[in-house]
Design a protein around this motif. Structure first.
Motif, PDB file in Angstrom:
ATOM      1  N   ARG A  86      -5.790  30.860   9.719  1.00 47.02           N
ATOM      2  CA  ARG A  86      -4.633  30.333  10.432  1.00 47.02           C
ATOM      3  C   ARG A  86      -4.593  29.340  11.191  1.00 47.02           C
ATOM      4  O   ARG A  86      -3.660  28.378  11.257  1.00 47.02           O
ATOM      5  CB  ARG A  86      -4.025  31.734  11.027  1.00 47.02           C
ATOM      6  CG  ARG A  86      -2.593  31.378  11.670  1.00 47.02           C
ATOM      7  CD  ARG A  86      -2.000  32.544  12.326  1.00 47.02           C
ATOM      8  NE  ARG A  86      -2.811  33.133  13.011  1.00 47.02           N
ATOM      9  CZ  ARG A  86      -2.968  34.593  13.250  1.00 47.02           C
ATOM     10  NH1 ARG A  86      -2.144  35.441  12.397  1.00 47.02           N
ATOM     11  NH2 ARG A  86      -3.829  35.290  14.098  1.00 47.02           N
ATOM     12  N   SER A  87      -5.835  29.277  11.824  1.00 47.46           N
ATOM     13  CA  SER A  87      -5.882  28.066  12.655  1.00 47.46           C
ATOM     14  C   SER A  87      -6.715  26.912  12.470  1.00 47.46           C
ATOM     15  O   SER A  87      -6.594  25.914  12.821  1.00 47.46           O
ATOM     16  CB  SER A  87      -6.610  28.622  14.007  1.00 47.46           C
ATOM     17  OG  SER A  87      -7.958  29.051  13.910  1.00 47.46           O
ATOM     18  N   ARG A  88      -7.773  27.003  11.466  1.00 46.52           N
ATOM     19  CA  ARG A  88      -8.531  25.962  10.979  1.00 46.52           C
ATOM     20  C   ARG A  88      -8.461  25.467   9.689  1.00 46.52           C
ATOM     21  O   ARG A  88      -9.194  24.702   9.279  1.00 46.52           O
ATOM     22  CB  ARG A  88     -10.194  26.461  11.236  1.00 46.52           C
ATOM     23  CG  ARG A  88     -10.140  26.467  12.953  1.00 46.52           C
ATOM     24  CD  ARG A  88     -11.511  27.115  12.984  1.00 46.52           C
ATOM     25  NE  ARG A  88     -12.805  26.138  12.548  1.00 46.52           N
ATOM     26  CZ  ARG A  88     -14.063  26.313  12.726  1.00 46.52           C
ATOM     27  NH1 ARG A  88     -14.388  27.577  13.395  1.00 46.52           N
ATOM     28  NH2 ARG A  88     -14.750  25.457  12.320  1.00 46.52           N
TER      29      ARG A  88
ATOM     30  N   ILE B 238       7.795  24.817   9.215  1.00 47.15           N
ATOM     31  CA  ILE B 238       6.839  23.915   9.443  1.00 47.15           C
ATOM     32  C   ILE B 238       5.975  24.473  10.798  1.00 47.15           C
ATOM     33  O   ILE B 238       4.802  24.628  10.713  1.00 47.15           O
ATOM     34  CB  ILE B 238       7.219  22.534  10.157  1.00 47.15           C
ATOM     35  CG1 ILE B 238       7.956  21.633   8.661  1.00 47.15           C
ATOM     36  CG2 ILE B 238       6.195  21.534  10.715  1.00 47.15           C
ATOM     37  CD1 ILE B 238       8.511  20.350   9.243  1.00 47.15           C
ATOM     38  N   THR B 239       6.731  24.941  11.721  1.00 51.09           N
ATOM     39  CA  THR B 239       5.853  25.596  13.000  1.00 51.09           C
ATOM     40  C   THR B 239       5.868  27.065  12.666  1.00 51.09           C
ATOM     41  O   THR B 239       4.970  27.637  13.583  1.00 51.09           O
ATOM     42  CB  THR B 239       6.888  25.485  14.078  1.00 51.09           C
ATOM     43  OG1 THR B 239       8.123  26.238  13.889  1.00 51.09           O
ATOM     44  CG2 THR B 239       7.058  23.978  14.447  1.00 51.09           C
ATOM     45  N   LEU B 240       5.771  27.885  11.547  1.00 51.86           N
ATOM     46  CA  LEU B 240       5.564  29.125  11.364  1.00 51.86           C
ATOM     47  C   LEU B 240       4.124  29.489  11.754  1.00 51.86           C
ATOM     48  O   LEU B 240       3.765  30.424  12.341  1.00 51.86           O
ATOM     49  CB  LEU B 240       5.836  29.427  10.006  1.00 51.86           C
ATOM     50  CG  LEU B 240       6.175  31.100   9.677  1.00 51.86           C
ATOM     51  CD1 LEU B 240       7.318  32.001  10.577  1.00 51.86           C
ATOM     52  CD2 LEU B 240       6.541  31.205   8.254  1.00 51.86           C
TER      53      LEU B 240
ATOM     54  N   PHE C  46       2.934  32.325  14.277  1.00 56.43           N
ATOM     55  CA  PHE C  46       2.177  33.475  13.939  1.00 56.43           C
ATOM     56  C   PHE C  46       0.940  33.993  15.118  1.00 56.43           C
ATOM     57  O   PHE C  46       0.512  35.065  15.318  1.00 56.43           O
ATOM     58  CB  PHE C  46       1.722  33.543  12.496  1.00 56.43           C
ATOM     59  CG  PHE C  46       2.539  33.817  11.611  1.00 56.43           C
ATOM     60  CD1 PHE C  46       3.418  35.167  11.861  1.00 56.43           C
ATOM     61  CD2 PHE C  46       2.717  33.396  10.366  1.00 56.43           C
ATOM     62  CE1 PHE C  46       4.226  35.294  10.687  1.00 56.43           C
ATOM     63  CE2 PHE C  46       3.393  33.690   9.348  1.00 56.43           C
ATOM     64  CZ  PHE C  46       4.140  34.769   9.543  1.00 56.43           C
ATOM     65  N   GLY C  47       0.572  32.820  15.720  1.00 53.21           N
ATOM     66  CA  GLY C  47      -0.703  32.636  16.279  1.00 53.21           C
ATOM     67  C   GLY C  47      -0.302  32.762  17.883  1.00 53.21           C
ATOM     68  O   GLY C  47      -1.097  32.570  18.639  1.00 53.21           O
ATOM     69  N   GLY C  48       1.092  32.677  18.122  1.00 56.50           N
ATOM     70  CA  GLY C  48       1.574  32.799  19.621  1.00 56.50           C
ATOM     71  C   GLY C  48       1.256  31.555  20.211  1.00 56.50           C
ATOM     72  O   GLY C  48       1.147  31.641  21.471  1.00 56.50           O
TER      73      GLY C  48
END
Length: 250
Positions: A93-95, A115-117, A121-123
């Protein structure tokens, strides 16, 4: 003369002796056979091969969507095989960014919300400056309030590209990103991906069956029977197409 020492900073993704087998016994199917590969940062790499060559399995293993049967996969300095499922999900999700042929947008959300979903999800909150830059680069400033059904196929894929970029991923994996687009729109999307590599140093790895699409990359890696059998730098459509026709003789 000394040999330069390579480090994880040079490579976005590293595969070492990666094998993947599905099933057991007489029904076992081996999709990858000892693949060793280094993908440099800030490069656009295409992956090609005939049907059944292992392209999709390669992408799934390299992106942490599937675990290899043996061998190691590293994203930067992280061995994906050592991560538990929760940590692997967070890393993806992050990388890592993903672009798919079918766009995979949420129909009920606006372009901006799609786009910002990954951030939600990662808060996380969106970095406004980066969000503005991403939207500008993909040319969506006038379409942010529209839902996917109100966008053309090319615009939907641009939303998907922006979504893949919003977390500033180390690598973007693209699986046949122009497969559902007409030739002109597909060329625009591929030019956009190449520009992102050239202008901001984004690393892109694209699986494709199309020699014209592959020619937008810096280099093309060819798979056959689950193995890496060749690599072509500075590809042209004719060069890629010719090499594809001879993969059976590797």
């Amino acid at each position: 003369m000394t040999t330069p020492v390579t480090t994880s900073q040079e490579y976005a993704v590293q595969l070492d002796s990666v094998a993947k087998t599905y099933g057991t016994g007489d029904g076992a199917v081996t999709a990858l056979r000892g693949v060793t590969l280094r993908l440099r940062r800030g490069r656009f790499t295409a992956v090609m091969g005939p049907s059944g060559s292992g392209k999709s399995t390669f992408l799934h293993c390299a992106a942490g969507l599937d675990r290899p049967t043996s061998g190691t996969v590293r994203l930067g300095d992280v061995d994906l095989g050592r991560l538990k499922e929760t940590a692997l999900t967070e890393l993806r999700r992050s990388r890592i960014g993903f672009i798919f042929q079918a766009y995979n947008l949420v129909p009920s959300l606006s372009a901006l919300d799609n786009i910002t979903l990954p951030l939600r999800f990662g808060g996380q909150q969106a970095d406004r400056a980066w969000l503005h830059e991403v939207i500008g680069r993909v040319g969506l400033a006038q379409h942010l309030d529209r839902k996917p059904s109100q966008l053309s196929g090319g615009q939907q894929q641009r939303v998907a590209i922006a979504r893949a970029l919003i977390t500033r991923p180390e690598v973007v994996f693209a699986d046949e990103p122009t497969g559902a687009l007409d030739t002109r729109t597909g060329a625009q999307v591929l030019t956009l991906l190449r520009d992102l590599v050239e202008s901001i140093g984004q690393t892109v790895v694209m699986v494709t069956h199309d020699p014209v699409a592959a020619s937008h990359a810096h280099s093309v890696i060819f798979l056959a029977d689950g193995r890496v059998v060749d690599e072509v730098a500075r590809p042209t459509p004719d060069l890629v197409a010719t090499r594809m026709t001879t993969l059976g003789d590797w």
